[in-house]
Design an enzyme around this catalytic site. Sequence first.
Site, PDB file in Angstrom:
ATOM      1  CG  HIS A 105       1.315   1.610   6.915  1.00  0.00           C
ATOM      2  ND1 HIS A 105       0.632   2.314   5.952  1.00  0.00           N
ATOM      3  CD2 HIS A 105       2.040   0.671   6.258  1.00  0.00           C
ATOM      4  CE1 HIS A 105       0.919   1.802   4.764  1.00  0.00           C
ATOM      5  NE2 HIS A 105       1.787   0.820   4.926  1.00  0.00           N
ATOM      6  CB  SER A 116      -0.964   0.001   1.188  1.00  0.00           C
ATOM      7  OG  SER A 116      -0.260  -0.111   2.407  1.00  0.00           O
ATOM      8  CD  GLU A 117       0.392   4.318   1.589  1.00  0.00           C
ATOM      9  OE1 GLU A 117      -0.437   5.099   1.070  1.00  0.00           O
ATOM     10  OE2 GLU A 117       0.060   3.346   2.277  1.00  0.00           O
ATOM     11  CB  THR A 118       7.369   2.207  -1.208  1.00  0.00           C
ATOM     12  OG1 THR A 118       6.978   0.869  -1.592  1.00  0.00           O
ATOM     13  CG2 THR A 118       8.887   2.256  -1.067  1.00  0.00           C
TER      14      THR A 118
END
Length: 294
Positions: free
Chosen positions: A103, A75-77
Amino acid sequence: MDWTNSRWNWTLKIRALFPTAWQSKITMRKMRIPLFRVDAFTKQPFRGNPAAVCPLQEWLDDELLLKVAAENNLSETAFFVSRGKHYDLRWFTPRCEVRLCGHATLASAYVILNLLQASLQTVRFETRLSGPLTVSKDGEKLAMDFPGMFAKACASLPEALIQGLGTAPHPSNLLEANDTYIAVYENQATIQNIRPDFARLEELHPFAVAVTATGDESDFVSRYFAPTYGIPEDPVTGSAHCALTPYWSQRLGKTHLYARQLSERGGELWCEMAGQRVVIKGNAVLTLQGTLHL
């Protein structure tokens, strides 16, 4: 603290962890980037929300950052660059850069405060779109100081939202904050039983959707859907709690709240109102450490 030496020590630590990762010059033909994968808002591996974290010596072009995020397919880097007294921080989904991510900030702080600069108690991030953010050690947890987001009531229910939440009843209240619809329900079971139609929810672009209710074993529960950003259901969403915490704090008459996100992986957050700011606490665990070859 001598921040110049601190930054140099951080660079040496990265080079020790990844002896082949850093070259005298960054070139497109031969590039090595350290990569960490951290599960945030959990003590257990394979739960919570996994984020990829990539320390950089200097910023790469946005197209390459997006390609790395798409390759990680999380979902995120998060990408960060040391600036001596602080770190520049950015977050990318597989589709785009985002304004705020909880997060992946927690995961980045975990990498810095536990692996790169374990002597530090607090790390300060400078972000392009959400201002300064600080994360501090708090026992086994990390505490993030984030901006509060105060939701406003929506005048009507968008048809795509009604259809996108499947057979769920109409929410008792619909709010809006930071390009997110917040649909409020009366009990945890309703939240657990929602089966979204992601194609319909994607029509709400640029809005994502959070659904929330009082919890059976927590102050409140939630789920979060952002298919328009390449995230059908986010496992645990720290940024959404910047808006959920003020709402539930006012409704329940409490400044300290325990929250759970009811995705398949699940996660837990400890939230606190601090004036116009929100403190979000959580655990994190390292699950992968390696090198990207570009």
